[in-house]
Design a protein around this motif. Structure first.
Motif, PDB file in Angstrom:
ATOM      1  N   LYS A 110       0.816  -1.217   0.000  1.00 31.26           N
ATOM      2  CA  LYS A 110       0.000   0.000   0.000  1.00 31.26           C
ATOM      3  C   LYS A 110       0.849   1.267   0.000  1.00 31.26           C
ATOM      4  O   LYS A 110       0.448   2.289  -0.566  1.00 31.26           O
TER       5      LYS A 110
ATOM      6  N   GLN B 294       6.625   1.698  -3.545  1.00 35.37           N
ATOM      7  CA  GLN B 294       6.684   1.312  -4.957  1.00 35.37           C
ATOM      8  C   GLN B 294       7.633   0.125  -5.163  1.00 35.37           C
ATOM      9  O   GLN B 294       8.087  -0.146  -6.281  1.00 35.37           O
TER      10      GLN B 294
ATOM     11  N   LYS C 297       9.111  -3.510  -5.724  1.00 37.28           N
ATOM     12  CA  LYS C 297       8.659  -4.617  -6.561  1.00 37.28           C
ATOM     13  C   LYS C 297       8.254  -5.791  -5.678  1.00 37.28           C
ATOM     14  O   LYS C 297       8.692  -5.900  -4.528  1.00 37.28           O
TER      15      LYS C 297
ATOM     16  N   ASN D  51      -0.383  -8.163  -6.581  1.00 41.71           N
ATOM     17  CA  ASN D  51      -0.614  -7.097  -7.556  1.00 41.71           C
ATOM     18  C   ASN D  51      -2.051  -6.589  -7.478  1.00 41.71           C
ATOM     19  O   ASN D  51      -2.311  -5.384  -7.558  1.00 41.71           O
ATOM     20  N   GLU D  52      -3.003  -7.540  -7.344  1.00 39.00           N
ATOM     21  CA  GLU D  52      -4.418  -7.144  -7.245  1.00 39.00           C
ATOM     22  C   GLU D  52      -4.650  -6.342  -5.970  1.00 39.00           C
ATOM     23  O   GLU D  52      -5.411  -5.364  -5.966  1.00 39.00           O
ATOM     24  N   TYR D  53      -4.011  -6.738  -4.870  1.00 35.44           N
ATOM     25  CA  TYR D  53      -4.166  -6.013  -3.608  1.00 35.44           C
ATOM     26  C   TYR D  53      -3.645  -4.583  -3.749  1.00 35.44           C
ATOM     27  O   TYR D  53      -4.292  -3.614  -3.305  1.00 35.44           O
ATOM     28  N   ARG D  54      -2.468  -4.437  -4.410  1.00 35.96           N
ATOM     29  CA  ARG D  54      -1.882  -3.094  -4.599  1.00 35.96           C
ATOM     30  C   ARG D  54      -2.787  -2.233  -5.483  1.00 35.96           C
ATOM     31  O   ARG D  54      -3.005  -1.052  -5.206  1.00 35.96           O
ATOM     32  N   GLU D  55      -3.311  -2.826  -6.543  1.00 39.40           N
ATOM     33  CA  GLU D  55      -4.153  -2.085  -7.481  1.00 39.40           C
ATOM     34  C   GLU D  55      -5.417  -1.589  -6.782  1.00 39.40           C
ATOM     35  O   GLU D  55      -5.824  -0.431  -6.955  1.00 39.40           O
ATOM     36  N   VAL D  56      -6.042  -2.451  -5.984  1.00 40.93           N
ATOM     37  CA  VAL D  56      -7.263  -2.074  -5.275  1.00 40.93           C
ATOM     38  C   VAL D  56      -6.992  -0.878  -4.364  1.00 40.93           C
ATOM     39  O   VAL D  56      -7.755   0.096  -4.325  1.00 40.93           O
ATOM     40  N   HIS D  57      -5.900  -0.927  -3.615  1.00 41.57           N
ATOM     41  CA  HIS D  57      -5.616   0.126  -2.639  1.00 41.57           C
ATOM     42  C   HIS D  57      -5.059   1.391  -3.273  1.00 41.57           C
ATOM     43  O   HIS D  57      -5.207   2.482  -2.696  1.00 41.57           O
ATOM     44  N   MET D  58      -4.473   1.283  -4.462  1.00 43.31           N
ATOM     45  CA  MET D  58      -4.039   2.484  -5.168  1.00 43.31           C
ATOM     46  C   MET D  58      -5.242   3.233  -5.699  1.00 43.31           C
ATOM     47  O   MET D  58      -5.281   4.474  -5.714  1.00 43.31           O
ATOM     48  N   ASN D  59      -6.274   2.506  -6.140  1.00 41.25           N
ATOM     49  CA  ASN D  59      -7.499   3.133  -6.641  1.00 41.25           C
ATOM     50  C   ASN D  59      -8.269   3.829  -5.528  1.00 41.25           C
ATOM     51  O   ASN D  59      -9.056   4.745  -5.788  1.00 41.25           O
TER      52      ASN D  59
END
Length: 529
Positions: free
Chosen positions: A485, A488, A490, A519-527
């Motif tokens: 969260k 950045q 990797k 990756n899905e967890y990071r994408e959800v929390h970035m949105n």
């Protein structure tokens, strides 16, 4: 307050001086002595309230010093400090009234706990002494108190003086005889706790009979608590009858049982103390297991034998304590009871000795488990509840009381151990959190905390409802989510940081725990930002 440290080893004296919390306990002056002789000189000069003493010293050893202090400076509190874990020394320390028995090398915590307790006890007793002194001054002119003071002094002197003849009507005689009457707590309770009223009433009954027969006088013996003494100078052939009459009158009119002990006759050139001491011997040596209607004693019919020591059962007691169950004490208690009452004889002297040692052993185990030691009453006062209204000793009640005390002690130990164990498990949790990024084995934890692997696994699961390996995984995933969260980095870098060298395995574990990929967890929390 002042303290005295007696030890022939200088480094020991210096160690006690350095470790002791003197100012905290109100002690401003500290003196040192290398042996008992030096100590006596300093005690006479400075009158210290607290005295630490070694047992083995040149010139005059600790045993002789304790004996001298008990006779010549009783208000002080003595603490034995020795390198000898010897029951002989411990019994001597108990006998001469030592507050505690510390072993070298000295533990600072135990030293200061003992010092604090001794100071508190001294202050409490000093208040009692001041109250008694003030009370004595207020009623000094009252005839009964004057009588008690003068006749108490007479018992401790070598001869009768003219003012005693004139003041109390004591007759000059070729023979005298002393009787001792014991007043215990049960008797005082019968007068609603009014001690002065109890003595006043009992002495009125005694002296009415004495005056009627013109043969003696009774008074409150002020040298020892709970004692009334009668001095006879006439009608010796009727003494037993008169004393039985006194016992029965007190029993029938006030429903109190005051045991009476008759001393040996002495001639006018002898000290009355000899007669008194014989009566006192009867008091201590009577068989308290014998249920009798009238507690009147004129001779000692018991065979002489040495006292049994509770210390002799120390190994059995230690095993029972370590077992930690009430049942473990049953056999020990029954063995002690059987040994002490083998001949259906138990003297008060033996009982008091047993109780004294019981308190010493109890305090030792309370300190061992770092439990607070409760202040105790005088030994004889502790025995009062176990004598019924007729004056007979209730052995079964006494044993039940000991069992209850032991049960309470074991309950406190269990509670202490549970708290200690809980703290250890939480320490293990902190250890796992601090080392989450590497593979911590159960054996490593066991060796680090000196606890078995089986115990750690069982207690950890009980405390956190999860085993150690699953706990580490959850903690790693928590760290991973935070990094996903808020950085950045990797995925493979995060995997390495939380203890996974294979990022594919990390992805697999993450999805299994969280239900989605890293990756899905990071994408959800970035949105969501």
């Amino acid at each position: 307050m002042k303290a005295l440290i007696v030890d022939d080893e200088k480094h020991v004296r210096e160690g006690i001086m350095i470790l002791g919390a003197w100012a905290q306990n109100g002690i401003s002056e500290i003196y040192e002595a290398e042996n008992g002789e030096e100590a006596i000189h300093l005690i006479q000069k400075y009158k210290p309230e607290i005295i630490f003493s070694d047992m083995k010293m040149p010139k005059m050893d600790g045993v002789s010093l304790l004996e001298w202090i008990k006779e010549n400076h009783p208000p002080s509190k003595t603490i034995v400090v020795t390198g000898y874990d010897d029951y002989h020394y411990m019994r001597k320390a108990i006998h001469f009234g030592s507050s505690d028995y510390l072993l070298k090398p000295i533990d600072p915590e135990i030293l200061n706990h003992t010092l604090e307790t001794a100071v508190k006890d001294w202050k409490k007793e000093e208040l009692d002494r001041e109250r008694k002194e003030n009370s004595s001054q207020l009623i000094n002119e009252m005839k009964p108190v004057y009588r008690d003071r003068k006749l108490t002094k007479l018992i401790n002197s070598d001869h009768l003086t003219d003012d005693l003849y004139e003041g109390f009507g004591i007759h000059s005689a070729d023979q005298y005889q002393v009787a001792l009457i014991r007043i215990n707590g049960k008797t005082i309770e019968a007068f609603q706790g009014d001690r002065d009223l109890a003595y006043f009433t009992i002495l009125n009954v005694i002296n009415e009979i004495m005056m009627e027969n013109e043969c003696g006088i009774g008074f409150r013996y002020l040298s020892h608590k709970g004692e009334v003494v009668i001095i006879f100078w006439n009608k010796f052939e009727q003494i037993e009858e008169l004393l039985k009459r006194i016992y029965q009158m007190l029993r029938e009119t006030m429903n109190i049982s005051c045991p009476i002990f008759l001393g040996k006759p002495v001639n006018k050139n002898n000290r009355l103390m000899d007669s008194y001491l014989y009566a006192k011997q009867l008091f201590f040596n009577r068989n308290i297991l014998a249920a009798v209607e009238s507690h009147f004693y004129v001779k000692d019919n018991l065979p002489s034998h040495s006292l049994r020591n509770l210390m002799d059962y120390s190994s059995q007691i230690e095993m029972a304590v370590q077992a930690g169950e009430n049942g473990a004490f049953v056999e020990v208690i029954h063995q002690i009871e059987s040994d002490l009452t083998a001949d259906h004889i138990l003297t008060l002297k033996q009982l008091l000795h047993l109780e004294n040692e019981y308190l010493v052993i109890s305090n030792k185990w309370f300190k061992h488990y770092h439990l607070s030691v409760l202040a105790t009453e005088e030994i004889e006062k502790r025995m009062d509840p176990f004598f019924d209204e007729t004056g007979n000793f209730k052995l079964e009640e006494y044993i039940k009381r000991k069992k209850r005390e032991i049960a309470i002690f074991l309950k406190k130990v269990k509670k202490k151990n549970l708290l200690k164990n809980s703290n250890i498990i939480h320490e293990i949790e902190k250890y796992l959190q601090a080392n989450f990024d590497r593979d911590v084995k159960l054996q490593e934890i066991s060796e680090h905390f000196y606890i078995s692997r089986e115990y750690i696994s069982r207690k950890f699961k009980q405390e956190f409802n999860v085993n150690i390996s699953d706990y580490i995984v959850k903690f790693r995933m928590k760290k991973a989510k935070s990094l996903l969260k808020n950085s950045q980095l990797k995925i493979y870098e995060i995997a390495n940081m939380i203890g996974y060298q294979d990022d594919k395995y990390f992805r697999k574990v993450f999805k299994k725990v969280e239900g989605i990929t890293p990756n899905e967890y990071r994408e959800v929390h970035m949105n969501l930002k």
